[in-house]
Write a protein that holds these residues in place. Structure first.
Motif, mmCIF file in Angstrom:
data_model
loop_
_atom_site.group_PDB
_atom_site.id
_atom_site.type_symbol
_atom_site.label_atom_id
_atom_site.label_comp_id
_atom_site.label_asym_id
_atom_site.label_seq_id
_atom_site.Cartn_x
_atom_site.Cartn_y
_atom_site.Cartn_z
ATOM 1 N N SER A 312 7.726 4.077 3.151
ATOM 2 C CA SER A 312 6.900 3.116 3.874
ATOM 3 C C SER A 312 7.682 1.826 4.027
ATOM 4 O O SER A 312 8.437 1.420 3.145
ATOM 5 C CB SER A 312 5.527 2.920 3.244
ATOM 6 O OG SER A 312 5.591 2.584 1.913
ATOM 7 N N GLU B 310 9.578 1.099 0.563
ATOM 8 C CA GLU B 310 9.462 2.026 -0.574
ATOM 9 C C GLU B 310 9.857 3.402 -0.092
ATOM 10 O O GLU B 310 9.559 3.758 1.031
ATOM 11 C CB GLU B 310 7.997 2.182 -1.007
ATOM 12 C CG GLU B 310 7.388 1.040 -1.689
ATOM 13 C CD GLU B 310 5.887 1.287 -1.929
ATOM 14 O OE1 GLU B 310 5.497 2.408 -2.291
ATOM 15 O OE2 GLU B 310 5.131 0.345 -1.739
ATOM 16 N N GLU C 310 -1.349 1.581 -1.362
ATOM 17 C CA GLU C 310 -1.079 2.782 -0.567
ATOM 18 C C GLU C 310 -1.290 3.982 -1.469
ATOM 19 O O GLU C 310 -0.984 3.923 -2.647
ATOM 20 C CB GLU C 310 0.404 2.863 -0.175
ATOM 21 C CG GLU C 310 0.876 1.916 0.854
ATOM 22 C CD GLU C 310 2.397 2.034 1.036
ATOM 23 O OE1 GLU C 310 2.934 3.155 1.042
ATOM 24 O OE2 GLU C 310 3.018 0.975 1.142
ATOM 25 N N SER D 312 0.844 3.312 -4.705
ATOM 26 C CA SER D 312 1.515 2.078 -5.074
ATOM 27 C C SER D 312 0.558 0.923 -4.835
ATOM 28 O O SER D 312 -0.233 0.923 -3.899
ATOM 29 C CB SER D 312 2.864 1.901 -4.384
ATOM 30 O OG SER D 312 2.767 2.003 -3.020
#
Ligand SMILES: NC(=O)c1ccc[n+]([C@@H]2O[C@H](COP(=O)([O-])OP(=O)(O)OC[C@H]3O[C@@H](n4cnc5c(N)ncnc54)[C@H](O)[C@@H]3O)[C@@H](O)[C@H]2O)c1
Ligand SMILES: NC(=O)c1ccc[n+]([C@@H]2O[C@H](COP(=O)([O-])OP(=O)(O)OC[C@H]3O[C@@H](n4cnc5c(N)ncnc54)[C@H](O)[C@@H]3O)[C@@H](O)[C@H]2O)c1
Ligand SMILES: NC(=O)c1ccc[n+]([C@@H]2O[C@H](COP(=O)([O-])OP(=O)(O)OC[C@H]3O[C@@H](n4cnc5c(N)ncnc54)[C@H](O)[C@@H]3O)[C@@H](O)[C@H]2O)c1
Ligand SMILES: NC(=O)c1ccc[n+]([C@@H]2O[C@H](COP(=O)([O-])OP(=O)(O)OC[C@H]3O[C@@H](n4cnc5c(N)ncnc54)[C@H](O)[C@@H]3O)[C@@H](O)[C@H]2O)c1
Ligand code: NA
Ligand code: NA
Lengths: 383, 383, 383, 383
Positions: A312, B310, C310, D312
């Motif tokens: 991401s 990420e 997320e 996350s």
């Protein structure tokens, strides 16, 4: 080498961030982070300096630049104190931003655009003016026979019906006025045979399309990794969540389709096949210019073993795009001076959907760029 | 060019997966996915073919290869039907795997190892034997003066105390027996001045260290992206969760430290500075050979804007490593034949912690590799 | 309490996985992991036992169950050895699966369905038969006046044009035949006033809609967390990537819309407002039944601070759904026996889009379920 | 009900954010987002109002509050304009913050602390003062026999050697001075038999430990989901990356160990077994107060199918903690007024490592909290 940077969409987020950034770097208030040409490997005296750039442009909006600047600061895209510090210099640019001309025919509009470019060049005694399109992404235009032939195009532009989408009209006007043209958007711009002919006739270079600032940038380094390791990508799916003016426009299906297509090209070109999966763009107003992209890649290794990778990316689109605008202005100016004509394939590094048959792996594009920069300034090159 | 592949750690996951894979590809049961040398850009007749490889090795374990194969199939690392299909051929390899010799002095052990290598070469009429270390990662050994000088080393090896860690003893024995040596682990191996001297004296090449199969691989393409875009990486932190025999061993602090250091080098070398953040390795038995790595990268762009990325990588370590073993055997054999001596810097593409002053960006490593492969087979090169 | 489980879509992935699972648990070959009623807190003698369930069903496909079982094993959804072990028992179920009846009018089809249910009940001397819809998701049907009134519906069903979508026709037929009906799909099923009237007239319960097995399940625990901490969710966006038969069908815009709407309800109901953002469903054939969902949640805390979370979920849809089918069969049977009539709101725990005014936080739904289970078996309740 | 909030660590990030937040909410400049007691379901007249809170505290640092406020604004933890707007009110609090007393014996230090508390209470005519520890996390202290017995403790405190860690000394002093004590850190605080005896002797309540603001919060809703669905969690691993003062301290192995242990408890307590995997805390200075936590959960469903989930969390620790400090002050004050004595198990909702035998699922903790709040204000309860 004093270079004018004429921005179509001069009141937008990317444009205003690039102006404020150039002013702030020039004033020593910030480092040129994100400016590719400022990395040691690419610094070259043959390029105009950041401080040599003079800004102007067209827009259909009339929101003053400093109001836009305040909005960008409020949204966290640039520091309020920087916007404050360059306020006066920004006000000078404000004087160079003009409403997009209107006219009875597209030929007339093009003449008006050209006149604005001439005035700008003369007033600032510029060596050259580079026109860069950073306006709202357009839907793909309906095909028209005049797109393929310069004479037919000239004739058609005199007629009452619009023949060209705004980006292509801007390209036409720019080239006619002796200015190189670059398209940072996925819009059509100079990408029509008739306009290529015009560029060649005028001895001008042009560049594009669609600045590569996030998901596609990452794809352009990950896809080659899978190729070099001989791993088979089975699926590659992604979603982009973004707000901002650009996001709002991309929520329109036609613009979204244009953009998604841009974003997929790198996979087929790099991998040599098209894995399953799509790229989505979703408008989420509240995210503003901070885009989150997420991609899932599933791949197959030795003995058919299935593996996967996710990433991401949370980037500020204007902050990523603005320094590239400065790079593109400087490069296109130097390319023009060096006598380059036609599509600037060496700019592939900057674009999702680059012109010409070019490498799509970022590292290859980087080498092409480095070689081009070196060639602009090579001894014997006309300066 | 018949090439022996002598694996130190021949009963481990990587070793057995590479054997079964080579047998299955040879039998046409599976594609050579993950074998770098099988990609069109690198195929070259100067390399021994996959089918030319003959396997043997040492291990301290006595678990039969087919039992290990069954365990790998059970764990989903390789398809049960493949293991079944190559059962007989695997049984032949079983005959070539010998217990790691023991002896009163390390010199004696080295002689025994050399004798096993000679027997293997003669029995199979091999043009050459490449020794590859895929055994358990060792802690870094205590320094010893004899590591720096070949004569001192020879003398010390005759003494009662161990001077070399097992990987370096294997390297010593291999080089003495005229065999190139490659270290796929982060262990010391041939990476001692005395052993470099031995390799040069023997006219032999050697390679290493630490196969690059996951997080570091991704780092080696992402870090250059940040450099090329002139974006400043502020922090880069990661964690690797893995089980399996390798994971269990890496849970030992000393081995973990050796491995983590390997994994960080790419950042400093590529970025030119060391961003904040560490890389962890955590043992989670149940994950077995399926490793999950997660990395967080925070970076700064134009006007100081903070952004982040990420990724998570879910790979099967043995499936990723095994085809590289086959590549390394073929490359090292061809390099030997081509007369290359000393550290094989052209193999940097394969390693986390490559030998010599080499590029750390994957794309640069790939080009170095491609050029080396081409040079092995260049006309005029001794075959 | 012998209970028949009649599956509409009996040859699909969910259906066959639930059959094989029930057989394997019964044979002691596997634990009832994922079966909610087997957790200590819910075990209750008033429920039919897993071993009391007898399977049958309708499907439009004629692929034999064991062929489907082999495909599921091949795809890694169930272990091949389990499929093998229950082969004979599965063959017995095969005898109970019948082609979906056809007829000149929908009334006639309903009668045929009812006849099949009667035969099944009698042949196996079942106390009751629960009909559960696990067939392909339908598009929402066009509205029809007869949906609102039972008499009008009866009349319309005798006409030549179809009035009900297949799921509702199945519900009508089931209720007419005295069988409770549960919809595991987002299709209309019993969710029409006329069918509610029929259920009440027949003294029967019904349940639905749309099994909650992934992204929505996670939403139903995360959204309450934000509420309880008084944090303001600003955006919640998600994407579901899935292949399989279900995925292929959901790629149809109409079915996709029905499903996406189901998936969003939990947010508005739990948060009390609708945050920005959408839920997408994308078909990626190669992923088969292994779905990856990714969600981005941005939220605001004290003093307006912006934060984000997320998650990605990688679940095997059939493996998650199948045990819930067994739970629903047992619960609905017990509810029927306990005299419950009309919508079974206590089953909200299982559904994305539950019937009635019910809590949407998973923990509240769990308590409602636990209380209901306890009440089914309370002394004095008719058994 | 005027309530004093005495913060141990009054110059830290959490403390100063809570002060500024309380002032800003009181002044109508911001909403009480993140304040649990301001959600409709918990609002209750028996609680002191946010505006009734009066702040003071001890710290070993002498950095002025407004300097800390400026640093927090600079770091993006609170809006600069808010810090500006409450500047004068913050300066008043500055007058109530005193250096942590020193003395020849710990008994003497405790008396000085008590004297400061008395002065504070009298000066502001407070109904009660709640002492909350938000200072740097301590390592676990060495065991000492006096920890188990109040009389022994009293005697030992008069000796020359320190017997209690600072947090426990603060708790001792607070209780002696008639003040309830709450520990927001994982430090020992009141969690010693001798101090429990003191609290009971004084008729005082106390609470703790370790504010639950990120990864553990999410765990406390996800773990129950797996339980309720009867899915088996096989591994749960996590990493927390954070900077800030707290992060720097947690980089010390001893403090880190204390904190990691706190964070794991929820899994064993909720699941009923301890899955494989650890929780790491890594100091990454540049991340400052913005913590990123990442967790990987692998689980097993029906027929043994393996599945996984990742999340996350990117939260601002001080912004998450500060409103809870306000909640805890109000709740503890009301609990004291309502006559509650000993460990406040109803506060489990707020803590990673709550006191007593309490539920660990967030939704259960929420109900316990709601019931407690209701009971504080129940008719007949002493006000
Ligand atoms: N930011 C990125 O990362 C990025 C990357 C690739 C491409 N782009 C493209 O750059 C463009 C600008 O993005 P933005 O975020 O600044 O968008 P924006 O909405 O903030 O700005 C667009 C500007 O163009 C103006 N405009 C619209 N139509 C025009 C016309 N016909 N002539 C002149 N001006 C016109 C608008 O008034 C507005 O001021 C978009 O097309 C976007 O797709 C941006
Ligand atoms: N799989 C990967 O992606 C990867 C990547 C880089 C490096 N490596 C390294 O490769 C090595 C092998 O990994 P694996 O997963 O096969 O481990 P493994 O534990 O399955 O196998 C190691 C084998 O080495 C044997 N061994 C131990 N000490 C020995 C000695 N002194 N001499 C001979 N044999 C000995 C063991 O008995 C075992 O059979 C490890 O050091 C690992 O760190 C693996
Ligand atoms: N698996 C999950 O997690 C999940 C969750 C919620 C809902 N569902 C729903 O469950 C249903 C089944 O999912 P699946 O993965 O088993 O799909 P599938 O495609 O494998 O099976 C569907 C079956 O229904 C049959 N069918 C189609 N139309 C029919 C009709 N009119 N009458 C009888 N049978 C018919 C098909 O032939 C097929 O055998 C889908 O509607 C899906 O949306 C599944
Ligand atoms: N922020 C969160 O989400 C969170 C969650 C749980 C627990 N905590 C705990 O809250 C505490 C405070 O966190 P922070 O971010 O404000 O840290 P910080 O470092 O900003 O502040 C700690 C303050 O305590 C002071 N201090 C140190 N020793 C002291 C002593 N003996 N007596 C009095 N004051 C002393 C320091 O000078 C400093 O001003 C930490 O222990 C942290 O672990 C924070
Ligand atoms: Na992820
Ligand atoms: Na992620």
């Amino acid at each position: 080498m004093s270079t004018g940077v004429w921005l179509i969409g001069a009141r937008g987020s990317v444009a205003v961030t690039s102006m404020i950034g150039a002013l702030a770097v020039r004033a020593g208030l910030t480092a040129p982070t994100g400016c590719v040409l400022e990395s040691p490997a690419l610094r070259n005296d043959a390029l105009p300096r950041l401080g040599d750039l003079v800004f102007g442009g067209h827009d259909v909006s009339s929101v003053p630049l400093d109001k836009k600047a305040a909005a960008l600061a409020e949204a966290g895209i640039l520091p309020a104190r920087l916007a404050e510090a360059v306020r006066d210099a920004l006000f000078e640019i404000e004087q160079q931003v003009r409403p997009l001309p209107v006219g009875a025919t597209q030929a007339e509009v093009a003449r008006e655009i050209g006149a604005d470019l001439d005035t700008f060049r003369r007033r600032h005694r510029l060596d050259r003016v580079v026109v860069i399109n950073v306006s709202t992404t357009e839907p793909a235009p309906p095909p028209h026979p005049a797109h393929a032939d310069l004479d037919a195009l000239r004739a058609a532009l005199d007629g009452p019906d619009p023949v060209l989408p705004p980006s292509s009209l801007a390209a036409y006007a720019a080239l006619l006025a002796g200015c190189p043209y670059v398209d940072f958007t996925p819009s059509t711009g100079a990408r029509l045979p008739a306009l290529d002919a015009l560029a060649r006739a005028q001895g001008l270079p042009y560049g594009g399309h669609d600045g590569k600032t996030g998901e596609t940038l990452v794809k352009s380094v990950l896809a080659p990794m899978f190729v070099q390791r001989n791993l088979r990508v089975r699926t590659w799916s992604g979603i982009n969540l973004l707000g901002g003016g650009d996001g709002a426009n991309l929520a329109e299906p036609a613009a979204n389709a244009a953009k998604s297509a841009s974003k997929q090209r790198v996979l087929a070109e790099t991998l040599g096949y098209q894995p399953q999966g799509d790229t989505r763009i979703d408008f989420v107003e509240d995210l503003d210019d901070f885009k989150t992209a997420w991609d899932l890649i599933t791949f197959e290794g030795f003995l058919g073993t299935r593996m996967r990778m996710e990433f991401s990316w949370h980037g500020c689109d204007s902050a990523l795009a603005a320094p590239l605008i400065l790079d593109l202005a400087r490069l296109t100016s130097a390319a023009h001076q060096a006598g380059r004509v036609g599509p600037l394939t060496e700019l592939a590094f900057f674009f999702k959907d680059p012109l010409g048959q070019v490498p799509h792996a970022l590292s290859d594009q980087w080498q092409v760029l480095r070689d081009a920069v070196a060639s602009y300034g090579a001894p014997g090159t006309p300066r």
